[in-house]
Scaffold this active site. Structure first.
Site, short mmCIF file in Angstrom:
data_model
loop_
_atom_site.label_atom_id
_atom_site.label_comp_id
_atom_site.label_asym_id
_atom_site.label_seq_id
_atom_site.Cartn_x
_atom_site.Cartn_y
_atom_site.Cartn_z
N TYR A 98 34.31 62.85 68.20
CA TYR A 98 34.95 62.93 69.52
C TYR A 98 33.95 62.56 70.61
O TYR A 98 34.23 61.72 71.47
CB TYR A 98 35.50 64.34 69.73
CG TYR A 98 36.43 64.48 70.93
CD1 TYR A 98 37.68 63.88 70.94
CD2 TYR A 98 36.05 65.25 72.03
CE1 TYR A 98 38.53 64.03 72.04
CE2 TYR A 98 36.90 65.40 73.12
CZ TYR A 98 38.14 64.79 73.12
OH TYR A 98 38.98 64.92 74.20
N SER B 123 37.09 62.47 78.75
CA SER B 123 36.83 63.89 78.53
C SER B 123 35.46 64.18 79.08
O SER B 123 34.61 63.28 79.15
CB SER B 123 36.84 64.20 77.02
OG SER B 123 36.36 65.51 76.77
N1 LIG Z 1 43.17 69.23 75.95
C1 LIG Z 1 41.90 69.16 76.32
O1 LIG Z 1 41.21 70.19 76.36
C2 LIG Z 1 41.30 67.83 76.70
C3 LIG Z 1 40.06 67.85 77.36
C4 LIG Z 1 39.48 66.64 77.72
C5 LIG Z 1 40.12 65.46 77.44
N2 LIG Z 1 41.32 65.46 76.81
C6 LIG Z 1 41.93 64.16 76.54
O2 LIG Z 1 43.21 64.12 77.16
C7 LIG Z 1 44.04 63.18 76.49
C8 LIG Z 1 45.39 63.82 76.21
O3 LIG Z 1 45.14 64.92 75.35
P1 LIG Z 1 46.04 66.24 75.34
O4 LIG Z 1 45.14 67.38 75.41
O5 LIG Z 1 47.15 66.12 76.30
O6 LIG Z 1 46.55 66.15 73.83
P2 LIG Z 1 48.00 66.33 73.17
O7 LIG Z 1 47.68 66.34 71.72
O8 LIG Z 1 48.72 67.47 73.80
O9 LIG Z 1 48.75 64.99 73.58
C9 LIG Z 1 48.30 63.75 73.14
C10 LIG Z 1 49.48 62.83 73.03
O10 LIG Z 1 48.98 61.54 72.61
C11 LIG Z 1 49.81 61.06 71.59
N3 LIG Z 1 49.06 60.15 70.72
C12 LIG Z 1 47.99 60.46 69.95
N4 LIG Z 1 47.58 59.36 69.27
C13 LIG Z 1 48.43 58.35 69.64
C14 LIG Z 1 48.54 57.00 69.25
N5 LIG Z 1 47.73 56.46 68.33
N6 LIG Z 1 49.50 56.24 69.84
C15 LIG Z 1 50.35 56.78 70.74
N7 LIG Z 1 50.30 58.06 71.13
C16 LIG Z 1 49.36 58.85 70.57
C17 LIG Z 1 50.30 62.29 70.84
O11 LIG Z 1 51.50 62.02 70.10
C18 LIG Z 1 50.52 63.27 71.99
O12 LIG Z 1 51.81 63.18 72.52
C19 LIG Z 1 43.26 62.75 75.24
O13 LIG Z 1 42.65 61.49 75.48
C20 LIG Z 1 42.21 63.84 75.10
O14 LIG Z 1 41.07 63.38 74.42
C21 LIG Z 1 41.93 66.62 76.43
#
Ligand SMILES: NC(=O)c1ccc[n+]([C@@H]2O[C@H](COP(=O)([O-])OP(=O)(O)OC[C@H]3O[C@@H](n4cnc5c(N)ncnc54)[C@H](O)[C@@H]3O)[C@@H](O)[C@H]2O)c1
Length: 262
Positions: A154, A141
């Site tokens: 985070y 991130s």
């Molecule tokens: N959405 C944002 O704004 C953003 C920004 C920067 C980074 N990220 C990062 O991107 C990545 C994906 O996030 P997203 O926004 O798609 O979130 P999301 O919540 O839409 O999807 C995350 C997925 O990970 C799965 N998950 C969570 N914990 C888990 C575990 N212990 N074992 C297996 N699966 C697990 C969830 O079930 C879900 O399907 C994360 O690492 C997040 O920190 C997101």
């Protein structure tokens, strides 16, 4: 790396950025896309849509990770690209106290945002080395490079994830293992929509769709760059931070005050 004809694993593949990556990799002609998530039904739905495989797994479980990698290697002959993407985010419960999250919340975030990358690398790298190469893409991130206001857990765990990825790249780069970190700001997913995330400053530079992030990933993988920044302005912020840390902290404090209406 071009993912055509490659065996690709994506954790957190049931939703958000991970699901977009799975769909995009399938469109790019990957040989196999393995959709991994603790949400088994969601993983199955994504896999069904792209002719992929679903695995129900909690990424914080190192033994389950090792068993899954061994099984994929046995069936497919190896993993070319491992995307360790699953992550969780919790805001500080007391907005004026960066240490206010309970220990259990810190531990859970450490297990998912950091140790899952360690488990994945520990399981996948020996096979990659034996086959002469491979690619690890860890979703971190922008909060791991800068900081998320009101999100100490985070920010801290994502900084640790950057540190681990640097160690991976330094230790294994000369063994043919490529490493990239994906560091977006706001992306329109369930994570962003939870809590008060919609008002977060990381969204000021524009919220991308998961498909736009997947496009950045395909480009970044092709260039084999360590840092994949779907929001390019993050590089400017990093340069400002390293150029004058105190000035950068002052700017973050002003931003925080503005967010809190103070
Ligand atoms: N959405 C944002 O704004 C953003 C920004 C920067 C980074 N990220 C990062 O991107 C990545 C994906 O996030 P997203 O926004 O798609 O979130 P999301 O919540 O839409 O999807 C995350 C997925 O990970 C799965 N998950 C969570 N914990 C888990 C575990 N212990 N074992 C297996 N699966 C697990 C969830 O079930 C879900 O399907 C994360 O690492 C997040 O920190 C997101």
């Amino acid at each position: 790396m071009n993912v055509k004809d490659k065996v690709v694993v994506v954790t957190g593949g049931a939703d958000g950025i991970g699901a977009a990556l799975c769909r995009r990799f399938a469109r790019e002609g990957a040989k196999a896309v393995i959709v991994v998530d603790r949400n088994g039904e969601g993983a199955k739905a994504v896999a069904a849509g792209i002719g992929g495989e679903a695995v129900t797994l909690d990424v914080s479980d190192g033994e389950a990770m090792a068993a899954m990698v061994a099984d994929i290697e046995a069936r497919h002959g190896g993993i070319d690209l491992f995307c360790s993407n699953a992550g969780i985010g919790d805001g500080d419960p007391e907005k004026d106290n960066a240490a206010s999250s309970p220990d259990a919340v810190w531990q859970r975030a450490w297990n998912v945002n950091v140790m899952a990358h360690v488990h994945a690398a520990r399981a996948a790298i020996p096979g990659m080395r034996a086959r002469g190469g491979g690619y690890i893409l860890n979703t971190v991130s922008a909060a791991g490079l800068l900081s998320q206001i009101g999100g100490a857990v985070y920010s801290t765990t994502k900084h640790a994830a950057v540190g681990f990825a640097e160690s991976l790249a330094i230790t294994h780069g000369d063994q043919g293992i490529k490493v990239s970190i994906l560091c977006p700001q706001g992306v329109d997913t369930a994570m962003l929509r939870q809590g008060d995330a919609a008002s977060q400053p990381q969204n000021l530079d524009g919220v991308l769709t998961p498909d736009e992030v997947a496009e950045s990933v395909v480009q970044g993988l092709a260039e084999e760059k360590f840092l994949i920044l779907p929001h390019p302005v993050v590089l400017t912020y990093m340069q400002r931070k390293t150029g004058d840390y105190d000035r950068w902290l002052g700017g973050m404090r002003r931003l925080r005050a503005k967010m809190m209406g103070g």
